[in-house]
Each structure stands twice: as C-alpha cells, then as structure tokens.
Design a protein around this motif. Sequence first.
Motif, mmCIF file in Angstrom:
data_model
loop_
_atom_site.group_PDB
_atom_site.id
_atom_site.type_symbol
_atom_site.label_atom_id
_atom_site.label_comp_id
_atom_site.label_asym_id
_atom_site.label_seq_id
_atom_site.Cartn_x
_atom_site.Cartn_y
_atom_site.Cartn_z
ATOM 1 N N LYS A 19 0.841 -1.203 0.000
ATOM 2 C CA LYS A 19 0.000 0.000 0.000
ATOM 3 C C LYS A 19 0.874 1.250 0.000
ATOM 4 C CE LYS A 19 -3.718 2.354 2.523
ATOM 5 N NZ LYS A 19 -2.995 3.642 2.699
ATOM 6 N N ALA A 20 1.850 1.301 0.905
ATOM 7 C CA ALA A 20 2.719 2.475 0.982
ATOM 8 C C ALA A 20 3.542 2.632 -0.287
ATOM 9 C CB ALA A 20 3.635 2.354 2.199
ATOM 10 N N ALA A 21 3.985 1.514 -0.860
ATOM 11 C CA ALA A 21 4.807 1.584 -2.074
ATOM 12 C C ALA A 21 4.008 2.128 -3.245
ATOM 13 C CB ALA A 21 5.363 0.204 -2.407
ATOM 14 N N LEU A 22 2.787 1.669 -3.412
ATOM 15 C CA LEU A 22 1.981 2.092 -4.557
ATOM 16 C C LEU A 22 1.446 3.509 -4.410
ATOM 17 C CD1 LEU A 22 0.052 -1.158 -5.541
ATOM 18 C CD2 LEU A 22 2.313 -0.340 -6.240
ATOM 19 N N GLU A 23 1.570 4.063 -3.221
ATOM 20 C CA GLU A 23 1.176 5.456 -3.011
ATOM 21 C C GLU A 23 2.273 6.429 -3.429
ATOM 22 O OE1 GLU A 23 0.187 5.516 1.112
ATOM 23 O OE2 GLU A 23 -1.915 4.958 0.782
ATOM 24 N N ARG A 24 3.484 5.926 -3.650
ATOM 25 C CA ARG A 24 4.583 6.783 -4.066
ATOM 26 C C ARG A 24 4.430 7.184 -5.538
ATOM 27 N NH1 ARG A 24 8.825 6.924 -0.613
ATOM 28 N NH2 ARG A 24 10.309 7.349 -2.303
ATOM 29 N N LYS A 25 4.873 8.374 -5.869
ATOM 30 C CA LYS A 25 4.637 8.902 -7.223
ATOM 31 C C LYS A 25 5.284 8.046 -8.303
ATOM 32 C CE LYS A 25 8.536 12.148 -7.151
ATOM 33 N NZ LYS A 25 8.956 13.563 -7.329
ATOM 34 N N GLU A 45 2.835 1.131 -18.316
ATOM 35 C CA GLU A 45 2.857 2.593 -18.361
ATOM 36 C C GLU A 45 2.400 3.180 -17.030
ATOM 37 O OE1 GLU A 45 2.036 4.172 -22.686
ATOM 38 O OE2 GLU A 45 0.587 2.582 -22.223
ATOM 39 N N ASP A 46 1.719 2.382 -16.234
ATOM 40 C CA ASP A 46 1.364 2.740 -14.862
ATOM 41 C C ASP A 46 1.622 1.486 -14.034
ATOM 42 O OD1 ASP A 46 0.139 3.195 -12.401
ATOM 43 O OD2 ASP A 46 -1.475 4.388 -13.259
ATOM 44 N N ILE A 47 2.816 1.422 -13.444
ATOM 45 C CA ILE A 47 3.225 0.179 -12.791
ATOM 46 C C ILE A 47 2.279 -0.188 -11.653
ATOM 47 C CG2 ILE A 47 5.084 -0.973 -11.544
ATOM 48 C CD1 ILE A 47 7.075 0.654 -12.997
ATOM 49 N N ALA A 48 1.764 0.796 -10.956
ATOM 50 C CA ALA A 48 0.876 0.515 -9.818
ATOM 51 C C ALA A 48 -0.314 -0.336 -10.237
ATOM 52 C CB ALA A 48 0.402 1.820 -9.181
ATOM 53 N N ASP A 49 -0.880 -0.041 -11.414
ATOM 54 C CA ASP A 49 -2.013 -0.837 -11.893
ATOM 55 C C ASP A 49 -1.603 -2.280 -12.133
ATOM 56 O OD1 ASP A 49 -3.869 1.153 -11.774
ATOM 57 O OD2 ASP A 49 -3.737 1.710 -13.904
ATOM 58 N N ARG A 50 -0.416 -2.486 -12.687
ATOM 59 C CA ARG A 50 0.049 -3.842 -12.950
ATOM 60 C C ARG A 50 0.281 -4.598 -11.641
ATOM 61 N NH1 ARG A 50 -0.968 -6.390 -16.255
ATOM 62 N NH2 ARG A 50 0.981 -7.482 -16.743
ATOM 63 N N ILE A 51 0.860 -3.936 -10.647
ATOM 64 C CA ILE A 51 1.127 -4.589 -9.365
ATOM 65 C C ILE A 51 -0.176 -4.952 -8.667
ATOM 66 C CG2 ILE A 51 2.185 -4.329 -7.095
ATOM 67 C CD1 ILE A 51 4.192 -4.652 -9.349
ATOM 68 N N ARG A 52 -1.170 -4.087 -8.747
ATOM 69 C CA ARG A 52 -2.477 -4.394 -8.138
ATOM 70 C C ARG A 52 -3.068 -5.650 -8.767
ATOM 71 N NH1 ARG A 52 -3.213 1.282 -8.880
ATOM 72 N NH2 ARG A 52 -2.986 2.419 -6.895
ATOM 73 N N SER A 53 -2.936 -5.761 -10.080
ATOM 74 C CA SER A 53 -3.448 -6.945 -10.768
ATOM 75 C C SER A 53 -2.731 -8.204 -10.294
ATOM 76 C CB SER A 53 -3.274 -6.773 -12.276
ATOM 77 O OG SER A 53 -3.583 -7.961 -12.970
ATOM 78 N N HIS A 54 -1.411 -8.132 -10.153
ATOM 79 C CA HIS A 54 -0.642 -9.292 -9.702
ATOM 80 C C HIS A 54 -0.931 -9.629 -8.247
ATOM 81 C CE1 HIS A 54 1.491 -9.585 -13.406
ATOM 82 N NE2 HIS A 54 2.078 -8.409 -13.295
ATOM 83 N N ASP A 55 -1.272 -8.633 -7.454
ATOM 84 C CA ASP A 55 -1.572 -8.893 -6.048
ATOM 85 C C ASP A 55 -2.789 -9.807 -5.927
ATOM 86 O OD1 ASP A 55 -1.137 -8.393 -3.199
ATOM 87 O OD2 ASP A 55 -3.037 -7.307 -3.289
ATOM 88 N N GLN A 56 -3.718 -9.714 -6.866
ATOM 89 C CA GLN A 56 -4.915 -10.533 -6.835
ATOM 90 C C GLN A 56 -4.697 -11.906 -7.484
ATOM 91 O OE1 GLN A 56 -7.998 -8.251 -8.753
ATOM 92 N NE2 GLN A 56 -7.799 -6.511 -7.343
ATOM 93 N N LYS A 57 -3.822 -11.987 -8.479
ATOM 94 C CA LYS A 57 -3.673 -13.215 -9.253
ATOM 95 C C LYS A 57 -2.488 -14.087 -8.837
ATOM 96 C CE LYS A 57 -5.664 -11.028 -13.374
ATOM 97 N NZ LYS A 57 -5.413 -10.624 -14.783
ATOM 98 N N ARG A 58 -1.478 -13.490 -8.202
ATOM 99 C CA ARG A 58 -0.272 -14.237 -7.840
ATOM 100 C C ARG A 58 -0.018 -14.095 -6.348
ATOM 101 N NH1 ARG A 58 0.864 -12.340 -13.121
ATOM 102 N NH2 ARG A 58 1.738 -13.985 -14.453
ATOM 103 N N ASP A 59 -0.053 -15.227 -5.641
ATOM 104 C CA ASP A 59 0.119 -15.168 -4.192
ATOM 105 C C ASP A 59 1.493 -15.613 -3.721
ATOM 106 O OD1 ASP A 59 0.000 -17.844 -4.673
ATOM 107 O OD2 ASP A 59 -1.809 -18.211 -3.485
ATOM 108 N N TRP A 60 2.414 -15.949 -4.645
ATOM 109 C CA TRP A 60 3.707 -16.500 -4.261
ATOM 110 C C TRP A 60 4.773 -15.441 -4.020
ATOM 111 C CZ3 TRP A 60 7.233 -14.770 -7.697
ATOM 112 C CH2 TRP A 60 6.773 -14.461 -8.980
#
Length: 307
Positions: free
Chosen positions: A43-49, A75-90
């Motif tokens: 959460k804190a990481a994805l809040e960074r600019k 092009e917006d890494i935060a969006d990609r990381i959010r997607s992986h947070d839901q699909k990849r738990d490892w």
Amino acid sequence: MTIGSVGRSLELFFIDGKPEGMQTAEVFNWTGHVLLFPRTRIKAALERKEARYTGVYLLLGEADGAPLAYIGEGEDIADRIRSHDQKRDWWTQAVLVTTGANTLNKAHVKYLESRLVEIARSVKRWELENANTPPRPGLSEAAQANMESFLSYLLMTLPALRIDIFQEFAKPAKTQECEAPTNGTSHSPLFELILKKHGLSATAQLEEEGFVVLAQSNARLRWVGESTADGGYARLHEQLRASGVLVEQDTHCVFAKSYAFRSPSAAAAVIIGQNTNGPKAWKLAGTSETFREWEARQIDAATTEPA
C-alpha cells in the motif's frame, strides 16, 4: 553491456529506517530510479509517485522451495502490481524500475522487459513465471544504445539490493596455462582441492568476480551433507546441475564452465557435497599451504609494506 571499471557512487535510502523495509537505489549520473519493497508494504509503495510512472518491475518469491520471479512492464506500474496482487500469491518482494523524471516510454520498457527476461533465462539462477520471452520492439540504433546503457546501470544496482537473478557466475571456459606459483606472489595463484578417496580433483583461482573454480574440475555427484543446515549450498549444488554448469560424468560431476563462487567454503561445499571449511581445504597448488595461510601472508605483506 558493461559500464567499465570506473568507480561509481550508489545511494541506498532505507525509507522505513530498516533494511527489510522499502528501499530506493540511485546511481550518480544515472536517470534510473529503483524501488524495492516487501509485499507487506504494498500500500505504501503504490502510493509513491514513481509507482505511477512507466517502467519495468520484478516480482520475487518462492514456489516449491525454489526461487521464482516474474518480469513485466507497464505505463502505470501501480495498476500492474495491483493486478498481480490478486492473481499471484507467491511473491514476497517487488522491484519497480523507473526514471526520476518519468522519461521512459512504452517502447523503452518493452525493450528492457525483453532484455531482462533474456538475461534471466540465460543465467538460469531463478525460475521465471513468464510464459515466453517477449519480442524486442523496433527501436532506433540510438535508442537501443541508450537502453543498453540504462540496463548496464540497473544490472550493477540490483546486486547491491541482494537481487542476484541476473548475475552470471558461470564463466566461459578459457584455455590458459596456469603454473603453480612457488612464492605466492602471483596476482591470480592457482589453488587445488584433491580428495583421492572420492576421486575428486578441482582447481580454482581468486579473481575479481570471486573464487573461481575452473572448468573441468570435478565435484560430488550429489549432495551428501545435511540439507537443513547447509547454508544454501545444497540448493546451489542442485542449481548448478540444473543450469548445466555441473554435468554428470560417470560417478561424479564435471564443471562444464568455470564458475565464480562467493567464497572458498561455498566452492568446497559444492565440490565435496557437504559443508566444508574452504580456507583449510583449498591448498596453494603444488604445496601444502592452505588458502587461509596464503591469505594471511598477503595481509602481512600488505600491512608491512610502506604506504
């Protein structure tokens, strides 16, 4: 893909004030910006600019006891990381690679993604969850040169964050005659480890990359020590077999390539197949002097010579 042997200044910043928290890494005169964070701080990481910038990213973790990684771009890494947070738990850590002024474009990061996957697959230190190696985009000759320069800095920076997925420790076999030094004054003396009982014979040299076991040296066919208290050397033995550095030959393994270990003990452990005191096990070639004794002589000589 190298930046030469000139010294560089690397700045690591511990955002949370502790090494296991979020960190940034920057190199003087490099436009790149690296953010490393544990999944617990997502959460804190994805809040960074910089998380909203265009860049490449790494997801790092384990699966079935083996290191696993995924390399991507966006092009917006935060969006990609959010997607992986839901699909990849490892995954347990993530690395975001951008520029301080958000100057990378889509073609740039697709090129970097492709090159990073290529390198990780050639090194074979980590398993990749990427299904294939993405094609390189059509960049101009100048743009490709710029991205290769950017990549060189990145590959220098990541090991400082203890990320070794792209580090190549295997070295091409080279034909050279190495005479055993008689007085220990050689810049790169030859050391040997011989176990007649098990038919093992290995040679190594101390180089800038580490303690390099030379190609055609022998090693134990399998790990025979206790894997629960081996400091990771049992896994390293398996990795070297899987990557083709160690090749099975009759009743033992042979180093198909020279390989740079982090220490004489790591090299000795892989060769003997169990934890070993490397500085005592390795001997200066043609003598009974141990690596530890040789090293002590070098230190004594350095401290007694006039400045």
